[in-house]
Design an enzyme around this catalytic site. Structure first.
Site, mmCIF file in Angstrom:
data_model
loop_
_atom_site.group_PDB
_atom_site.id
_atom_site.type_symbol
_atom_site.label_atom_id
_atom_site.label_comp_id
_atom_site.label_asym_id
_atom_site.label_seq_id
_atom_site.Cartn_x
_atom_site.Cartn_y
_atom_site.Cartn_z
ATOM 1 N N LYS A 92 10.724 58.371 51.223
ATOM 2 C CA LYS A 92 9.977 59.497 50.672
ATOM 3 C C LYS A 92 8.585 59.056 50.209
ATOM 4 C CE LYS A 92 12.750 61.974 48.209
ATOM 5 N NZ LYS A 92 13.611 62.285 47.031
ATOM 6 N N LYS A 167 6.356 35.805 80.065
ATOM 7 C CA LYS A 167 6.974 37.033 79.574
ATOM 8 C C LYS A 167 6.676 38.201 80.503
ATOM 9 C CE LYS A 167 4.821 39.871 76.489
ATOM 10 N NZ LYS A 167 3.935 40.664 77.347
ATOM 11 N N ASP A 168 7.645 39.079 80.607
ATOM 12 C CA ASP A 168 7.435 40.346 81.296
ATOM 13 C C ASP A 168 6.335 41.141 80.600
ATOM 14 O OD1 ASP A 168 9.179 40.379 83.405
ATOM 15 O OD2 ASP A 168 10.734 41.544 82.387
ATOM 16 N N ASP A 169 5.740 42.052 81.337
ATOM 17 C CA ASP A 169 4.912 43.059 80.698
ATOM 18 C C ASP A 169 5.847 43.993 79.925
ATOM 19 O OD1 ASP A 169 3.063 45.100 80.075
ATOM 20 O OD2 ASP A 169 1.910 44.623 81.865
ATOM 21 N N GLU A 170 5.429 44.400 78.735
ATOM 22 C CA GLU A 170 6.328 45.221 77.912
ATOM 23 C C GLU A 170 6.521 46.622 78.481
ATOM 24 O OE1 GLU A 170 3.269 44.525 77.153
ATOM 25 O OE2 GLU A 170 2.283 46.374 76.488
ATOM 26 N N HIS A 258 7.979 41.964 70.767
ATOM 27 C CA HIS A 258 6.684 42.519 71.137
ATOM 28 C C HIS A 258 6.236 43.512 70.056
ATOM 29 C CE1 HIS A 258 3.494 44.535 73.346
ATOM 30 N NE2 HIS A 258 3.474 43.473 74.123
ATOM 31 N N GLY A 345 -6.559 38.994 75.010
ATOM 32 C CA GLY A 345 -7.931 38.552 75.230
ATOM 33 C C GLY A 345 -8.136 37.061 75.095
ATOM 34 N N GLY A 367 -2.862 36.453 79.549
ATOM 35 C CA GLY A 367 -2.582 37.197 80.772
ATOM 36 C C GLY A 367 -3.770 37.064 81.700
ATOM 37 N N GLY A 368 -4.790 37.894 81.432
ATOM 38 C CA GLY A 368 -6.009 37.844 82.229
ATOM 39 C C GLY A 368 -6.663 36.472 82.216
#
Lengths: 419, 419
Positions: A92, A167-170, A258, A345, A367-368
């Site tokens: 609440k 890791k997989d992409d989420e 994640h 990034g 990633g990139g």
């Protein structure tokens, strides 16, 4: 009696914060106090919340007037699970004006109900056989609409670069092209092929998705097909579901949490739940072996002090805190430590900053910054490993890059930040 | 191809919102587009997100510059469950600067996976035998630390006042004094005793709590002991858990959704998830028969336009929306309607406003406004029933109160607002 403590930041130009604190302590526990008969008060004392502290900050040029209020909630009032704790301390109350839950401390009794991460940092390092350096994780690039062969090939290129985790992409869910059991089988096969070349072990965190009440079966199916780690979108399911997975003795692999959807709760200064609670204490309590969160360096940014607050509660902080009239009978439950994974990034030229801020117990995650490497995905992984080696050996990245073409190409592409 | 649509409000003084929209449409679906080979594009087209609209509002005296961006996500990209949808449309994106998810529209295909409320408004009215007036709900006052006899006595006093529903306090968890099976048995007995006096049927929404994977058994235990409704803290467990409960054929009683923790997500203008999504569409989709939310009248306040937006999506709106290249094959799934329950700080003198704004399909819900009545709890319920009768018969409350002492006492205590 023992208590869990919640700390709130409340805003209000005119608010009587001491009165507000009393209102919370009474209203969210026994409901009313001053009008109770004296005889009843004796029975109810053990259920009554306590105001621990009220620290008022008057308005300044940079901030409106606010107070940090800490309230102690008797843990006898709720069952020993995260939904009950959160509904008590911020159910609440979350809707009562400008208020943010900025910290939580658990009683020994509450903490005793949690087993925490099943593997933790030591367990993951032991599985990988890597004890003396930061770990490196790679994220699949495009995944939706790709078939099994494309994913396996992408996986192998990542693995050949020397990453420790993939890791997989989420946002990769159950789908006819790459269902979890086929994905696990094909990717673990690619991992074995890469290991034959590199000699390096690898954890593949496959995305655990679907209906809540089928998650355990889904996890066990993945394990049966060779999965050695899980990725889980904790906030889409609730912390209690993570706890159920992490404490299930048949789910014998680490879980990477994640932060998807976390941005709906932590970024506002005036509302929500602080990042160190949401992505720190509650993730560790619920059993995440690794926790991803937005880094302060990259494209999706979280301020560095919040990153370091997450790191602290994942790695070092004793999560139990004494508050109460009796010395607790239970010795504090020592939860294993969760690996921090500052993400988004990240490119090799940021490695010096990550290691300076996080030390060795961190996962460098890209990633990139791996797939976009000018010499290809495998070279992207090698550039990161070279950057990590350089920092650990005390070399400047520029100097080290002169002998390491992958690192040089990464720096040429994305630049370098050493402070 | 069919699509689910998400609408975001994004803030930024300098942001190129058209570019940002394209980035979302590509980044959260196929990952990259312009650098894909043409042959690949043909295969990937069906997975590619689409920018539906970008509406920019330049900065004004009352608001910084923002844009409302609507993106269409191919529903083939995710499994047909709420966690997958939310992780897709607001997983990573929630952490990407100042952005709020303000609306969602579901494809017919997505909606076809949901059964929605099992009873809905018509079912609840039929169970209560009340078809021609707004319903009245009462909330337990103090509950923590009270024994079974005290709760049963409190329950009976509420029931004698002529309320249609009584709900547990959301912070009442499993405890040795009043475990769910005993609570249900004692309160349903008190309900039967009151019904013998008043002739009125009553639903008691008992709080369903504890570990996620035991909730179904807990609900069935409550039903075995006579429970005829459940209260559930949806956001502490996730929408998917509500869906699993609501669609379980063995859980044969309506579910009232409590908004506990919602304030961590809806109030900020810059972050989070809009109230009509969080407490409206997703609650109905997941199967809440009744949905509580902060009223615009009382102590915990939500702006009236947000209240009415919730009402609209619970009651009237067709939740499916066509967007796509093909005419959908499925006819739209008609979900039952959920009863809106605007809550907090309600007293009888607010009844004219509630009925003016919400009409007849509403639950007037009070705690302190019933228990705090100068003539006692049962009189508190009667005062509300009198207020409802007065408004329905076109009388002014003041005039009606002259013949109804309970209503008069309530107006004397808390005042009256007729517009």
């Amino acid at each position: 009696m023992s208590y869990c403590l919640a700390t709130y930041r409340c805003f209000g130009e005119q608010t009587d914060f001491h009165k507000k604190a009393q209102g919370i302590a009474v209203g969210l526990t026994v409901g009313s106090w001053t009008d109770l008969p004296e005889a009843k008060k004796a029975n109810m004392q053990k259920h009554l919340g306590q105001v621990v502290s009220v620290e008022i900050q008057e308005a300044s040029a940079s901030s409106p007037r606010y107070a940090d209020i800490q309230i102690a909630y008797p843990d006898v009032n709720f069952s020993l699970d995260i939904p009950a704790l959160l509904v008590t301390v911020f159910g609440k109350l979350s809707m009562d004006g400008q208020i943010k839950l900025i910290d939580l401390h658990f009683s020994e009794r509450f903490l005793s109900a949690f087993s925490g991460p099943k593997y933790g940092i030591a367990g993951i390092r032991s599985q990988l056989g890597v004890h003396d350096r930061p770990l490196l994780m790679s994220i699949f690039k495009s995944v939706i609409g790709h078939d099994m062969q494309e994913l396996a090939s992408q996986f192998k290129q990542q693995a050949l670069g020397g990453v420790d985790l993939i890791k997989d992409d989420e946002i990769l869910f159950e789908n006819p092209l790459t269902p979890i059991e086929k994905r696990v089988a094909a990717c673990m096969q690619a991992a074995a092929e890469a290991e034959a070349e590199t000699g390096q072990k690898l954890l593949y965190a496959v995305n655990l998705t679907g209906p809540t009440f089928q998650l355990k079966e889904q996890a066990k199916k993945a394990i049966d097909h060779g999965a050695n780690a899980l990725l889980f979108n904790v906030l889409a399911y609730g912390f209690d579901t993570l706890q159920a997975l992490a404490s299930d003795p048949e789910i014998t692999i680490p879980v990477a949490a994640h932060p998807a959807m976390a941005g709906a709760m932590y970024p506002s200064p005036n509302y929500g739940i602080g990042a160190s609670v949401l992505l720190g204490k509650l993730m560790r309590l619920a059993g995440a072996d690794l926790v991803l969160f937005p880094s302060p360096y990259g494209s999706v940014v979280m301020p560095k002090e919040e990153n370091l607050a997450i790191q602290q509660v994942l790695l070092t902080e004793e999560l139990a805190k004494h508050y109460g009239y009796q010395t607790p009978q239970l010795s504090a439950n020592k939860l294993k430590r969760s690996l921090p994974v500052p993400s988004a990034g990240i490119h090799p030229g940021l490695t010096p900053l990550i290691l300076r801020d996080f030390g060795q117990d961190v996962v460098v995650n890209a990633g990139g910054g791996i797939h976009g490497h000018p010499m290809g995905t495998a070279a992207g992984g090698r550039a990161f490993r070279q950057a990590i080696d350089a920092v650990q050996q005390g070399h400047g990245l520029k100097e080290y890059a002169a002998q390491h073409p992958e690192l040089q190409a990464a720096i040429d592409a994305w630049g370098l930040r050493e402070n």
